[in-house]
Design a protein around this motif. Structure first.
Motif, short mmCIF file in Angstrom:
data_model
loop_
_atom_site.label_atom_id
_atom_site.label_comp_id
_atom_site.label_asym_id
_atom_site.label_seq_id
_atom_site.Cartn_x
_atom_site.Cartn_y
_atom_site.Cartn_z
N SER A 144 0.85 -1.19 0.00
CA SER A 144 0.00 0.00 0.00
C SER A 144 0.89 1.23 0.00
O SER A 144 1.84 1.32 0.79
CB SER A 144 -0.91 0.03 1.23
OG SER A 144 -1.59 1.28 1.34
N VAL A 145 0.58 2.17 -0.88
CA VAL A 145 1.22 3.47 -0.81
C VAL A 145 0.45 4.27 0.23
O VAL A 145 -0.71 4.64 0.01
CB VAL A 145 1.21 4.19 -2.18
CG1 VAL A 145 1.81 5.59 -2.06
CG2 VAL A 145 1.98 3.37 -3.22
N THR A 159 1.21 7.31 1.58
CA THR A 159 1.11 8.69 1.11
C THR A 159 2.27 8.94 0.16
O THR A 159 3.36 8.37 0.31
CB THR A 159 1.15 9.70 2.28
OG1 THR A 159 0.97 11.02 1.77
CG2 THR A 159 2.46 9.63 3.05
N SER A 160 2.03 9.78 -0.85
CA SER A 160 3.09 10.05 -1.81
C SER A 160 2.89 11.42 -2.44
O SER A 160 1.88 11.67 -3.10
CB SER A 160 3.11 8.98 -2.91
OG SER A 160 4.19 9.19 -3.79
N ILE A 202 5.53 3.93 2.02
CA ILE A 202 4.91 2.74 1.44
C ILE A 202 5.08 1.60 2.44
O ILE A 202 6.14 1.49 3.07
CB ILE A 202 5.58 2.36 0.11
CG1 ILE A 202 5.46 3.51 -0.90
CG2 ILE A 202 5.00 1.08 -0.48
CD1 ILE A 202 6.40 3.36 -2.10
N VAL A 204 5.14 -0.03 -8.48
CA VAL A 204 4.86 1.29 -7.89
C VAL A 204 5.87 2.24 -8.51
O VAL A 204 7.08 2.02 -8.40
CB VAL A 204 5.01 1.28 -6.36
CG1 VAL A 204 4.79 2.69 -5.80
CG2 VAL A 204 4.05 0.29 -5.72
N ILE A 257 0.74 1.05 -9.61
CA ILE A 257 0.36 2.13 -8.71
C ILE A 257 1.18 3.36 -9.08
O ILE A 257 2.41 3.34 -8.98
CB ILE A 257 0.58 1.75 -7.24
CG1 ILE A 257 -0.18 0.47 -6.89
CG2 ILE A 257 0.12 2.89 -6.32
CD1 ILE A 257 0.03 -0.01 -5.46
N ALA A 306 2.48 6.99 -8.42
CA ALA A 306 2.71 7.72 -7.18
C ALA A 306 3.42 9.04 -7.45
O ALA A 306 3.82 9.35 -8.57
CB ALA A 306 3.53 6.87 -6.22
N SER A 350 -2.14 6.94 -6.48
CA SER A 350 -2.08 7.23 -5.05
C SER A 350 -2.37 8.71 -4.79
O SER A 350 -2.25 9.55 -5.68
CB SER A 350 -0.71 6.87 -4.49
OG SER A 350 0.28 7.75 -4.99
N GLU A 351 -2.77 9.00 -3.56
CA GLU A 351 -3.07 10.37 -3.16
C GLU A 351 -2.27 10.72 -1.91
O GLU A 351 -1.89 9.84 -1.13
CB GLU A 351 -4.56 10.52 -2.86
CG GLU A 351 -5.47 10.20 -4.02
CD GLU A 351 -6.93 10.34 -3.66
OE1 GLU A 351 -7.28 11.35 -3.02
OE2 GLU A 351 -7.71 9.44 -3.99
N PRO A 372 -4.11 6.50 2.10
CA PRO A 372 -3.51 5.25 1.64
C PRO A 372 -4.31 4.59 0.53
O PRO A 372 -5.54 4.64 0.53
CB PRO A 372 -3.50 4.38 2.90
CG PRO A 372 -3.58 5.34 4.05
CD PRO A 372 -4.41 6.49 3.54
N THR A 373 -3.59 3.96 -0.40
CA THR A 373 -4.27 3.10 -1.36
C THR A 373 -4.75 1.85 -0.62
O THR A 373 -4.37 1.59 0.52
CB THR A 373 -3.33 2.67 -2.49
OG1 THR A 373 -2.29 1.81 -1.96
CG2 THR A 373 -2.70 3.88 -3.17
#
Length: 239
Positions: free
Chosen positions: A4-5, A7-8, A15, A142, A193, A195, A226-227, A231-232
């Protein structure tokens, strides 16, 4: 294996990877407290992270390494970070073209038993052979896509910053990734994903659209964008 990402963005990156029954972090660009809050959304605890590995020295990727170490979560940049994994996961670092002092690295992570593979590339201004080989040997990728060419060209940005970002050792654009996908991707990865999107020079819709338009017939991957601070989903790499 799952990823899971958390935050990016240029403000900070983090991650989480679950592999071989263990969990570890990639990037230390947010504080342990912030990371802990995001991990809780996946019912995970910071205390259970075995290590933290970072791609390079820029602050949005490694600023908080000392704070993680103070909490007993060892880590480092590139090969030093891999050493902190203590061999519980098969991971190799490879160089990516980016202008960080001391070098910048991507990671290729393989889960024993399933042989499922994850590739993480955060900052790179161009594609090299090592990146191509790692992507094409992975089931999930990712990757950072900082900007869209048209948004960058039409924006009122500092010329020196534009020059740095668009250089071969800067950041990846939607178009660069699309060119790679169209020409050099072998179609293996079922999940991508995207990012590290700039909030001023890119958009989730553009990044996803450019990617999917570049896919050859028969290649229909799941594309997640991702946002920052959201988290994704915890994505299964074992597809």
């Amino acid at each position: 294996m799952k990823v899971s990402v958390l935050t990016s963005s240029s403000a900070g990156n983090s991650i989480v990877v679950e592999c071989n029954g263990q969990r570890f972090l990639v990037e230390a660009g947010i504080s342990p407290n912030a990371c802990s809050r995001l991990l809780h959304r996946h019912d995970m605890r910071l205390a259970n992270m075995r290590a933290v590995i970072c791609s390079h020295q820029h602050s949005d990727h490694s600023k908080f390494l000392p704070q993680y170490a103070a909490r007993g979560i060892r880590g480092g940049i590139g090969p030093a970070g891999i050493a902190a994994l203590d061999g519980f996961v098969d991971c190799r670092a490879f160089a990516t073209p980016h202008d960080a002092p001391g070098g910048t690295y991507g990671f290729h992570i393989v889960e024993r038993g399933t042989n499922s593979a994850l590739c993480v590339i955060m900052d790179a201004g161009s594609f090299n052979t090592a990146m191509r080989d790692a992507i094409n040997a992975s089931d999930c990728v990712v990757i950072g896509v900082d900007y869209d060419d048209l948004m960058e060209q039409n924006g009122d940005y500092d010329p020196s910053l534009q020059s740095r970002i668009r250089s071969n050792t800067g950041h990846c654009s939607n178009q660069q990734l699309a060119d790679f996908v169209h020409r050099d991707w072998n179609g293996r990865a079922r999940t991508w994903i995207l990012a590290h999107l700039s909030d001023k020079r890119n958009s989730p819709m553009l990044a996803r659209t450019r990617f999917l338009e570049a896919c050859r017939p028969g290649c229909n991957p799941v594309v997640i964008v991702s946002e920052a601070n959201k988290p994704t989903d915890l994505v299964s790499v074992n597809l």
